[in-house]
Write an enzyme that holds these catalytic residues in place. Structure first.
Site, PDB file in Angstrom:
ATOM      1  N   ASP A 186       0.821  -1.212   0.000  1.00 21.64           N
ATOM      2  CA  ASP A 186       0.000   0.000   0.000  1.00 21.64           C
ATOM      3  C   ASP A 186       0.856   1.264   0.000  1.00 21.64           C
ATOM      4  OD1 ASP A 186      -2.136   1.733   0.250  1.00 21.64           O
ATOM      5  OD2 ASP A 186      -2.361   1.431   2.411  1.00 21.64           O
ATOM      6  N   ASP A 240      -2.259   5.521  -5.252  1.00 18.45           N
ATOM      7  CA  ASP A 240      -2.543   4.613  -4.140  1.00 18.45           C
ATOM      8  C   ASP A 240      -2.736   3.179  -4.615  1.00 18.45           C
ATOM      9  OD1 ASP A 240      -3.290   3.405  -1.813  1.00 18.45           O
ATOM     10  OD2 ASP A 240      -5.116   4.565  -1.518  1.00 18.45           O
TER      11      ASP A 240
END
Ligand code: NAG
Ligand code: NAG
Ligand code: NAG
Ligand code: NAG
Length: 577
Positions: free
Chosen positions: A84, A352
């Site tokens: 992430d 992201d």
């Protein structure tokens, strides 16, 4: 789709190549449950019929993500974690997590996992350095979660309203970590709490241990062990240290520690806290994150350096906390080189990897839908159009002059009946960000190669090359990303300047009238006669967009309805059945 059960495609491999960089191969996992997951599956919407005859569509497979398997501790406990860039802490699930279906402690269940994966950190609890005593800051927004201990969080009411499906996680799927079994584990004794934009959260305790990425061991890596989490799996956050919960969270202390990229530097595994991300094609089963280096084979055209935005400057942050750059314009175009403007200005765009889909401001979505001749369907809850009418279109994202051209197909979501028939209509898979910013998730990121330099607070981007051939890896050792050239208005000071994209005049590609501005993509320029095509196209539009020529007046569209979708379903059922 409630609790997301995720589908495992392949095990991850991490290979230490030459000294100076570390390659982490991530498995690409897709799905919303065991049953409907499949290799290469993309998000789609599934028809749900209620007893009263009403029909709604629910998004499926919107939980695609990138998983790496790590071994933790003296006894090498294997755990899968999600990679992430939208958060900065690594945490794994304690084997006694009370949300696990097998746990004897099973008790509380708050709202279940979200339908769509959004592991960008929820910043409603972002600490305000300018008014540290302002209690109204985070805690109010968090509904009072700020300082309470984990067991106090869940009220009786919440427990009762949670459904049984939300009450259990299959924690064996990605593995858990039992710190008492590892002789090398050290407990820091400090509390950990993180919450993500998809309403998932984790509570636990900080510690550190040796973590092996299939051959490459990072010693004493800080990791939190969560014994209360509703997330299906742990997270490997690789964002800026300023986004670590120990620094920007609402706790009483604010300090930075070395997360994975920095720990790798400290142990001499890589020369700089930087990495390159190659998410591979949408149907691939593995992706690659290269720590400490750039692989020149994985992109085409120029690698362009962009300043990172400090969007939290007003809260007293001296340096950027997120992988956010400035999106300065958006256009849509077709294969004939016709192009219309969606908007221009300066909007913050977050890269992201922990988010599956892409999110944009409402007015941008409306403008996109209009320009591409999508119509809103309230039953689908999204903009829809005939899938085959948009094949040659692309959405172009202009980052201060560097344009990433993304085929519209990257954002299309198929519609499917309960009986498995696929509609000839598709939905636009770009959803509301709720503000003026963009979150560019995997559906966008698969089209770009990007390098994040966490030490230099820089990012470089290029068009991805999905047929890369042999690796051409070059280590990043100094304050410059190899081969990256700055955009014209590059500034090494991070402004908080990004605000919004101003939406242009409504036009549709079916009736192209808009003229492109100076900021045309390099790839558009490469196509012959862009400017000519745009200015001389009056007679030719209808051929380019085929059957959609009837709507070429750009007239908008309440007319499209559930009926059309259902009709399309019915037809395909009749034909195929
Ligand atoms: C754990 O993995 C490391 C690195 O692969 C290896 O050197 C070590 O022997 C393993 N330990 C055990 C107990 O399997
Ligand atoms: C889980 O184990 C940890 C120690 O590893 C302990 O502190 C915690 O209270 C336990 N949690 C539950 C819910 O039993
Ligand atoms: C945990 O403790 C170690 C050793 O003191 C320290 O290096 C590390 O930064 C701490 N981690 C966190 C997240 O506080
Ligand atoms: C990208 O996907 C292809 C096809 O699945 C695979 O052969 C290749 O190894 C992948 N590349 C990386 C870097 O993971």
């Amino acid at each position: 789709m409630k609790v997301a059960t995720l589908f495992l495609l392949a095990s991850s491999v991490c290979v230490r190549a030459d000294p100076g960089f570390v390659r982490l191969d991530a498995s690409i996992l897709r799905g919303s449950s065991y049953k409907d997951s499949q290799k290469g599956a993309k998000p789609y919407m599934l028809e749900k019929r209620a007893d009263d005859g009403s029909v709604t569509m629910e998004l499926q497979n919107a939980q695609s993500f990138y998983e790496v398997e790590v071994q933790i501790g003296s006894n090498n406990q294997t755990v899968g974690v999600l990679v992430d860039t939208g958060s900065s802490d690594m945490w794994v699930m304690n084997s006694n997590n009370s949300y696990c279906s097998s746990s004897s402690n099973r008790k509380v269940k708050r709202a279940g996992s979200a339908d769509m994966l959004k592991k960008g950190r929820d910043l409603s609890d972002l600490y305000n350095f300018n008014s540290p005593d302002d209690d109204g800051n985070a805690k109010a927004l968090l509904g009072g979660w700020g300082d309470v201990t984990t067991t106090e969080i869940f009220t009786q009411e919440e427990t009762q309203t949670a459904s049984a499906a939300q009450a259990t996680l299959d924690c064996s799927q990605f593995g858990t970590f039992d710190p008492s079994e590892s002789k090398s584990f050290h407990n820091n004794g400090t509390a950990f709490h993180i919450s993500y934009q998809d309403n998932s959260f984790a509570y636990g305790t900080w510690g550190y241990d040796d973590v092996t990425f299939n051959g490459v061991t990072v010693n004493d890596l800080s990791l939190a062990v969560a014994d209360e989490t509703n997330s299906q799996m742990g997270v490997l956050g690789i964002g800026f240290r300023e986004l670590e919960t120990t620094y920007s969270g609402s706790g009483s202390q604010h300090y930075i520690y070395d997360n994975l990229p920095f720990k790798m530097v400290n142990q001499g595994l890589i020369g700089r806290a930087a990495y390159s991300v190659y998410l591979n094609s949408s149907d691939a089963s593995s992706a690659s994150i290269l720590f400490g280096a750039v692989d020149h084979s994985k992109y085409s055209g120029d690698l362009v350096l962009l300043p990172i935005i400090n969007s939290a400057a007003s809260l007293g942050y001296q340096k950027p906390i997120k992988l956010e750059v400035t999106l300065s314009a958006m256009t849509v175009s077709n294969s004939k080189g016709q192009q219309v403007s969606i908007g221009s200005g300066a909007a913050a765009a977050l890269f992201d990897t922990g988010t599956t889909l892409t999110y944009a401001p409402n007015d941008v979505i409306e403008q996109l839908a209009e320009s591409l001749n999508f119509d809103y369907s309230s039953s689908v809850g999204a903009y829809v159009t005939r899938c085959n009418s948009v094949e040659s279109y692309s959405i172009n994202f202009d980052f201060q002059g560097k344009v990433i051209e993304v085929p519209l197909s990257s954002f299309l979501v198929a519609l499917q009946t309960t009986s498995g028939q696929v509609s000839s209509y598709c939905a636009l898979g770009i959803f509301s960000s709720g503000d003026e910013s963009f979150t560019l998730g995997d559906s966008f990121l698969q089209n770009v190669y990007f390098v994040a330099d966490l030490e230099g607070y820089k990012m470089a981007i290029a068009n991805v090359n999905l047929s890369p051939g042999n690796e051409q890896v070059e280590a990043i050792s100094s304050d410059s990303i190899p081969s990256a050239s700055s955009v014209a208005d590059y500034s090494s000071t991070w402004g908080g300047s990004a605000t919004a994209l101003d939406i242009g005049q409504s036009t549709s590609l079916g009736s192209v009238t808009a003229v492109t501005t100076g900021k045309v993509t390099s790839s558009m320029k490469a196509e012959s006669g862009v400017e000519t095509a745009t200015s001389s196209m009056s007679g030719s539009t209808s051929t380019s967009s085929g059957s959609s020529s009837g709507s070429s007046s750009g007239s908008k569209a309440v007319s499209f309805s559930v009926g059309a979708v259902l009709c399309a379903f019915a037809v395909s059922v009749l034909v195929i059945g």
